[in-house]
Design a protein around this motif. Structure first.
Motif, mmCIF file in Angstrom:
data_model
loop_
_atom_site.group_PDB
_atom_site.id
_atom_site.type_symbol
_atom_site.label_atom_id
_atom_site.label_comp_id
_atom_site.label_asym_id
_atom_site.label_seq_id
_atom_site.Cartn_x
_atom_site.Cartn_y
_atom_site.Cartn_z
ATOM 1 N N VAL A 54 -4.446 14.597 -3.538
ATOM 2 C CA VAL A 54 -5.347 13.620 -3.383
ATOM 3 C C VAL A 54 -4.622 12.242 -4.118
ATOM 4 O O VAL A 54 -3.876 12.338 -5.486
ATOM 5 N N ALA A 55 -4.810 10.962 -3.635
ATOM 6 C CA ALA A 55 -4.034 9.820 -4.046
ATOM 7 C C ALA A 55 -4.604 8.572 -3.825
ATOM 8 O O ALA A 55 -5.325 8.347 -2.668
ATOM 9 N N VAL A 105 -6.943 -1.597 -0.744
ATOM 10 C CA VAL A 105 -6.517 -0.181 -1.464
ATOM 11 C C VAL A 105 -7.096 0.895 -0.327
ATOM 12 O O VAL A 105 -7.585 0.568 0.409
ATOM 13 N N ALA A 106 -6.684 1.991 -0.724
ATOM 14 C CA ALA A 106 -7.142 3.306 0.149
ATOM 15 C C ALA A 106 -7.329 4.431 -0.765
ATOM 16 O O ALA A 106 -6.524 4.735 -1.638
ATOM 17 N N LEU A 107 -7.918 5.370 -0.209
ATOM 18 C CA LEU A 107 -8.020 6.709 -0.893
ATOM 19 C C LEU A 107 -7.502 7.915 0.076
ATOM 20 O O LEU A 107 -8.381 8.025 1.180
ATOM 21 N N SER A 108 -6.550 8.778 -0.285
ATOM 22 C CA SER A 108 -6.040 9.644 1.007
ATOM 23 C C SER A 108 -6.086 10.927 0.401
ATOM 24 O O SER A 108 -6.145 11.299 -0.822
ATOM 25 N N GLY A 109 -6.324 11.980 1.219
ATOM 26 C CA GLY A 109 -6.414 13.489 1.067
ATOM 27 C C GLY A 109 -5.499 14.059 2.054
ATOM 28 O O GLY A 109 -5.573 13.763 3.456
ATOM 29 N N GLU A 110 -4.711 15.195 1.613
ATOM 30 C CA GLU A 110 -3.848 16.104 2.524
ATOM 31 C C GLU A 110 -4.204 17.391 1.933
ATOM 32 O O GLU A 110 -4.338 18.021 0.941
ATOM 33 N N LEU A 112 3.586 10.611 -7.032
ATOM 34 C CA LEU A 112 3.803 9.312 -6.455
ATOM 35 C C LEU A 112 4.277 9.496 -4.894
ATOM 36 O O LEU A 112 4.958 10.369 -4.454
ATOM 37 N N GLU A 113 3.806 8.394 -4.554
ATOM 38 C CA GLU A 113 4.081 8.292 -2.974
ATOM 39 C C GLU A 113 4.220 7.012 -2.364
ATOM 40 O O GLU A 113 3.649 5.922 -3.029
ATOM 41 N N THR A 114 4.856 6.821 -1.350
ATOM 42 C CA THR A 114 5.010 5.380 -0.839
ATOM 43 C C THR A 114 5.344 5.955 0.699
ATOM 44 O O THR A 114 5.464 6.914 1.163
ATOM 45 N N GLY A 115 5.052 4.904 1.579
ATOM 46 C CA GLY A 115 5.223 4.798 3.096
ATOM 47 C C GLY A 115 5.037 3.506 3.835
ATOM 48 O O GLY A 115 4.746 2.464 3.334
ATOM 49 N N ILE A 116 5.220 3.785 5.284
ATOM 50 C CA ILE A 116 5.066 2.620 6.117
ATOM 51 C C ILE A 116 4.161 3.236 7.123
ATOM 52 O O ILE A 116 4.413 4.051 7.867
ATOM 53 N N ASP A 117 3.208 2.313 7.640
ATOM 54 C CA ASP A 117 2.626 2.842 8.895
ATOM 55 C C ASP A 117 2.565 1.643 9.975
ATOM 56 O O ASP A 117 2.672 0.375 9.802
ATOM 57 N N LEU A 118 2.555 1.837 10.995
ATOM 58 C CA LEU A 118 2.396 1.081 12.369
ATOM 59 C C LEU A 118 0.889 1.205 12.964
ATOM 60 O O LEU A 118 0.881 2.535 13.157
ATOM 61 N N PHE A 119 0.213 0.242 13.399
ATOM 62 C CA PHE A 119 -0.777 0.264 14.060
ATOM 63 C C PHE A 119 -1.010 -0.177 15.305
ATOM 64 O O PHE A 119 -0.258 -1.296 15.515
ATOM 65 N N ALA A 150 1.160 -3.737 10.935
ATOM 66 C CA ALA A 150 2.004 -2.800 10.326
ATOM 67 C C ALA A 150 1.324 -2.975 8.723
ATOM 68 O O ALA A 150 0.786 -3.795 8.362
ATOM 69 N N ALA A 151 1.776 -1.810 8.181
ATOM 70 C CA ALA A 151 1.063 -1.646 6.395
ATOM 71 C C ALA A 151 2.140 -0.897 5.818
ATOM 72 O O ALA A 151 2.527 -0.066 6.177
ATOM 73 N N ALA A 152 2.458 -1.349 4.285
ATOM 74 C CA ALA A 152 2.995 -0.720 3.592
ATOM 75 C C ALA A 152 2.291 -0.158 2.366
ATOM 76 O O ALA A 152 1.600 -1.014 2.140
ATOM 77 N N PHE A 153 2.594 0.762 2.011
ATOM 78 C CA PHE A 153 1.692 1.336 0.743
ATOM 79 C C PHE A 153 2.602 2.169 -0.285
ATOM 80 O O PHE A 153 3.657 2.499 -0.019
ATOM 81 N N GLY A 154 2.102 2.135 -1.466
ATOM 82 C CA GLY A 154 2.355 2.945 -2.745
ATOM 83 C C GLY A 154 1.192 3.372 -3.530
ATOM 84 O O GLY A 154 0.195 2.863 -3.259
ATOM 85 N N GLY A 155 1.323 4.618 -3.946
ATOM 86 C CA GLY A 155 0.317 5.217 -4.577
ATOM 87 C C GLY A 155 0.736 6.237 -5.619
ATOM 88 O O GLY A 155 1.817 6.612 -5.936
ATOM 89 N N VAL A 156 -0.356 6.695 -6.360
ATOM 90 C CA VAL A 156 -0.179 7.672 -7.525
ATOM 91 C C VAL A 156 -1.533 8.554 -7.160
ATOM 92 O O VAL A 156 -2.568 8.218 -6.957
ATOM 93 N N GLY A 157 -1.230 10.109 -7.334
ATOM 94 C CA GLY A 157 -2.264 11.106 -7.174
ATOM 95 C C GLY A 157 -1.926 12.268 -7.968
ATOM 96 O O GLY A 157 -1.048 12.187 -8.926
ATOM 97 N N LEU A 158 -2.655 13.235 -7.440
ATOM 98 C CA LEU A 158 -2.614 14.527 -8.104
ATOM 99 C C LEU A 158 -2.189 15.505 -6.846
ATOM 100 O O LEU A 158 -3.061 15.568 -5.824
ATOM 101 N N THR A 159 -1.378 16.584 -7.278
ATOM 102 C CA THR A 159 -1.219 17.745 -6.333
ATOM 103 C C THR A 159 -1.487 19.123 -7.042
ATOM 104 O O THR A 159 -1.296 19.217 -8.126
#
Length: 353
Positions: free
Chosen positions: A185-186, A203-208, A311-318, A343-352
């Motif tokens: 979760v990040a 901002v965004a909240l993601s789960g994997e 820590l995570e980072t990435g790039i998305d295209l829409f 397009a969107a670029a993101f960086g985040g912090v979370g827990l695994t």
């Protein structure tokens, strides 16, 4: 007791004494061994178990390890970690010779190298001539022997140079390393181009969830707050959620690098501002948000830095399925025409977990 009887008894005792060492020597079977295999710190889940190791040694020898007589005692212990493996082999033969200790080391990442080296050492200790002697030459036969029928000779063992190479040991062990974590979760911060007036920060909240060894299911929500258009009277924002999956090119307990695809659905809305203390001179005739749907793809890199912290980072295209060109009555633009590719670029912090 008469002198002839005494001499006969002494002779019998001497014969028994002379035969006793030969019998003891005959009980020592140099072609058999009692092999033990112990996995110490670091090798429990990465090196083969004792039963698999002994079974492989027996298969290579073509016979069991221990017979009914005396046999050599070989004790092997392996330990270490990827890049620093070691094995200690203590051998005590059954002929009374002093025990020997051999130290082996290997700096490869897997346990295969040190296990193979230990196995070769043990095989040569038990039977140094196995598979290395060429077939013996056939002795000349007399005419009488040539006439008599002979039983079929056992097949000769081929020379060492002509033998097919042995298949590799069935390593690694049946117990693999600890599987990668299954839930992350990040919180993410992102910057977008082409969705709302650029640059659009949100901002965004993601789960994997790891559903297969190389596949991860992902979901989340994002919010792009109102961003002013070129015509400052207007601002636009977006709220959406997504559902997708990632193909993990790299997946371990500390690193996750994947290619992701997703479907994004939500709502885009407009806000009209007036001057300071003055009501806006333009009023909307069809108020409310507009449904927004898009397909997306991109990359995501996640790294565990300390315990469960990630820590995570990435790039998305829409690629928006629904594109809006906001205009005023009479064809006058408001300052936002959504692009065909955003397009969107993101960086985040979370827990695994």
């Amino acid at each position: 007791m008469s002198a002839p009887a005494v001499r006969a008894l002494v002779s019998a005792l001497g014969a028994c004494a002379a035969l006793t060492p030969a019998s003891a020597r005959a009980e020592c079977d140099r072609a058999a061994a009692d092999v033990s295999w112990v996995r110490l710190a670091g090798a429990e889940g990465r090196c083969p178990s004792a039963s698999r190791f002994r079974a492989e040694i027996s298969r290579r020898l073509g016979r069991g390890l221990v017979t009914m007589g005396k046999a050599a005692s070989i004790e092997a212990a392996v330990q270490g970690q990827p890049g620093a493996w070691s094995a200690t082999i203590r051998t005590e033969l059954c002929d009374g010779s002093p025990p020997t200790v051999r130290e082996l080391s290997d700096n490869t990442q897997s346990c295969d190298g040190i296990v193979a080296a230990a196995a070769v050492h043990i095989l040569l200790t038990i039977d140094p001539e196995a598979g290395l002697s060429p077939p013996t030459a056939e002795a000349p036969r007399s005419p009488q022997a040539a006439e008599a029928p002979r039983p079929p000779a056992p097949p000769a063992r081929p020379p060492a140079a002509e033998r097919a190479p042995e298949p590799p040991f069935p390593w690694p062990a049946e117990a693999e390393t600890t599987p990668p974590p299954g839930l992350s979760v990040a919180w993410r911060g992102l910057a977008s181009m082409g969705i709302v007036p650029s640059p659009g920060f949100g901002v965004a909240l993601s789960g994997e969830w790891s559903i297969l060894p190389r596949w991860t299911l992902e979901t989340g929500v994002l919010w792009l707050p109102e961003q002013r258009a070129a015509q400052r009277t207007f601002a636009f924002g977006l709220t959406a959620g997504w559902l997708g999956a990632c193909l993990e090119m790299v997946r371990s307990r500390s690193v996750a690098l994947g290619l992701c695809g997703r479907a994004v659905a939500g709502a885009i809305y407009a806000v009209i501002y007036g001057d300071d203390g003055v009501l806006p001179t333009i009023l909307p005739t069809d108020v409310g948000s507009r449904a927004w749907l898009s397909l997306g793809a991109g990359t995501r890199l996640g790294v565990r830095v300390l315990g469960p912290l990630r820590l995570e980072t990435g790039i998305d295209l829409f690629v928006p399925v629904t594109r809006y060109d906001f205009q005023l009555e009479g064809g006058r633009p408001t300052g936002l025409e959504q692009a065909a590719l955003a397009a969107a670029a993101f960086g985040g912090v979370g827990l695994t977990f």
